[in-house]
Write an enzyme that holds these catalytic residues in place. Sequence first.
Site, PDB file in Angstrom:
ATOM      1  N   HIS A   1      -9.950   1.751   0.163  1.00  0.00           N
ATOM      2  CA  HIS A   1      -9.512   3.095   0.563  1.00  0.00           C
ATOM      3  C   HIS A   1     -10.688   4.072   0.587  1.00  0.00           C
ATOM      4  O   HIS A   1     -10.821   4.882   1.516  1.00  0.00           O
ATOM      5  CB  HIS A   1      -8.444   3.619  -0.399  1.00  0.00           C
ATOM      6  CG  HIS A   1      -7.054   3.186  -0.045  1.00  0.00           C
ATOM      7  ND1 HIS A   1      -6.463   3.478   1.162  1.00  0.00           N
ATOM      8  CD2 HIS A   1      -6.124   2.507  -0.758  1.00  0.00           C
ATOM      9  CE1 HIS A   1      -5.234   2.981   1.188  1.00  0.00           C
ATOM     10  NE2 HIS A   1      -4.999   2.388   0.036  1.00  0.00           N
TER      11      HIS A   1
ATOM     12  N   HIS B   1      -8.694  -3.189  -3.623  1.00  0.00           N
ATOM     13  CA  HIS B   1      -7.818  -2.468  -2.691  1.00  0.00           C
ATOM     14  C   HIS B   1      -8.159  -0.975  -2.681  1.00  0.00           C
ATOM     15  O   HIS B   1      -8.252  -0.353  -1.606  1.00  0.00           O
ATOM     16  CB  HIS B   1      -6.361  -2.680  -3.118  1.00  0.00           C
ATOM     17  CG  HIS B   1      -5.350  -2.017  -2.240  1.00  0.00           C
ATOM     18  ND1 HIS B   1      -4.478  -2.707  -1.443  1.00  0.00           N
ATOM     19  CD2 HIS B   1      -5.056  -0.701  -2.037  1.00  0.00           C
ATOM     20  CE1 HIS B   1      -3.699  -1.872  -0.789  1.00  0.00           C
ATOM     21  NE2 HIS B   1      -4.023  -0.635  -1.144  1.00  0.00           N
ATOM     22  N   GLU B   2      -8.358  -0.382  -3.873  1.00  0.00           N
ATOM     23  CA  GLU B   2      -8.645   1.053  -3.937  1.00  0.00           C
ATOM     24  C   GLU B   2     -10.057   1.371  -3.435  1.00  0.00           C
ATOM     25  O   GLU B   2     -10.268   2.409  -2.795  1.00  0.00           O
ATOM     26  CB  GLU B   2      -8.453   1.566  -5.366  1.00  0.00           C
ATOM     27  CG  GLU B   2      -7.038   1.422  -5.904  1.00  0.00           C
ATOM     28  CD  GLU B   2      -5.986   1.934  -4.930  1.00  0.00           C
ATOM     29  OE1 GLU B   2      -6.186   3.020  -4.339  1.00  0.00           O
ATOM     30  OE2 GLU B   2      -4.970   1.238  -4.748  1.00  0.00           O
TER      31      GLU B   2
ATOM     32  N   CYS C   1       0.855  -1.182   0.000  1.00  0.00           N
ATOM     33  CA  CYS C   1       0.000   0.000   0.000  1.00  0.00           C
ATOM     34  C   CYS C   1       0.888   1.227   0.000  1.00  0.00           C
ATOM     35  O   CYS C   1       1.851   1.303   0.777  1.00  0.00           O
ATOM     36  CB  CYS C   1      -0.919   0.001   1.220  1.00  0.00           C
ATOM     37  SG  CYS C   1      -1.996   1.450   1.306  1.00  0.00           S
TER      38      CYS C   1
END
Length: 509
Positions: free
Chosen positions: A478, A474-475, A432
């Site tokens: 976020h 993953h994004e 990350c």
Amino acid sequence: MSTSPIERAADSFAAELARHRTGRGLSKKQLATLMGFDPSYVSHVEGRRHRPTEDFARRAEAVLEASGAIWQRFREYDELRHGRSAGIHREPAVPGQWLPPGTGLVVERESANLTYTDEGYHCVIRRELYNAGTEPVTRYLIRVAVDRYPNDPGRSNRHHREHPLTFAELQLTAYRYDGSAREPMHWRAKHDRDAFKEIWLLFENSEGRFPLYPGDRVTIEYAYRVGSDKWGPWFQRAVRLPTRHLAVRLDLPADLDPKVWGAETSLSSSEGPLRTAIQRRDGGERVIFDWATEDPPLNARYRMEWRFRSLPPETEPDGPGPGVRVRASDRMRGIGIVQRGHDLLRQPARQFDLPREERVAREVVERLSAVLARLDELHPFTKGVGIAAPQLGHGGAAALVRPADRTAEPVVLLNPRVVDTAAETDEQYEGCLSFFDHRGLVPRPLRIDVEHAQWDGSRVITSFEYAMARLVAHEIDHLEGHLYVDQMAPGVPLVPIEEYHDTGHPWRY
């Protein structure tokens, strides 16, 4: 979260098993087949639903060739389970007693000597080996890694691409000592990369073979040279086999006024100072720095660094001079990426009101694009890369994801949400940009369907698979205020980036 020592020990075993399984590129099903277990059993052990048995631990150790690491974690768990607490006195470990069949080599003593002269660095490694396994050992793997500018990975990568380390310049020699006799060892290259070499030292030469048989001991010594144009101010030892004693000596010119310090890292703790002091001895034209430790844990990393105070600092426009270490997270922070602990990373992103806020959304995406381009100078993102607006301090729901192919256009995600996922998942190590000093093993679905907005406010659904599914998930995490560590199984340890060996390789499917 584990609440008892037994549970923590079981978690530690599961984490060690998962680390070695993924390091070998095996799925849970593949490992189960090799071990002779039902596939669900491996999954249940790694998922902490089943506790490990002695038979399971022995088979996993033998199949994964974990150098005793898996077996050691099982023994720790088993002692607690049977009430043999750490407070009860036990005799010191003797090679072979605590290791199961199939473990292989134990390093009883290692000494590493690094000498710096006008011609560069000369490294000599001596290891006293014991074969605790059941089969003859016919080869031994060594690694040589260089990093000319450890403070600046982009510069270092460019430098080594233009000036790769070669086998010829290493002038590698290797010998086997048995009593008073010395036998040269032949060697064979395993991996040949610009700044990294893996080499098999063979227990053979033109006169014949001399395997190391079970229960036997031998001393091997190998030496190589690297010019100062390719070696930066650091020297590192990583504990990859059970080791009883480890010693490092630096031999540096006195007229350069060397200053030396060190750090250590393990899988269970972040980087800290060396637990034992470095001893300095002045001897005329040379200064000797000695450091040693007993019974270092498996996968520990010990790093010594130095600077020559009589030399002027080198001009480096993008970072400090040599001898001043910059953590990976500091490099990310230096280009504007907020780091773990920032409040914004834990807050759900605000949806853009499109098309009314199209101009604002485009400005955010342009900022993301600019940082994405800058990232390529800092790190080889061979698995692909993504970045979300909160990582740049903006609370809008926008992210960019680029696949491993650097020539491909990044995918723009505006106001995304996952609407469907595949039942089948896999586990891979993720990094990350906001937590770049470590890598973590994260389970993800192999396909996700994502609904996201266009500039005009209309919405579409895009299906992503395999690596892109992982990057996109993953994004989106976020944008929902989560980090990948939130998705990891309890007790699975983070791996320091220095110990992560799959940089430069895509994920395997």
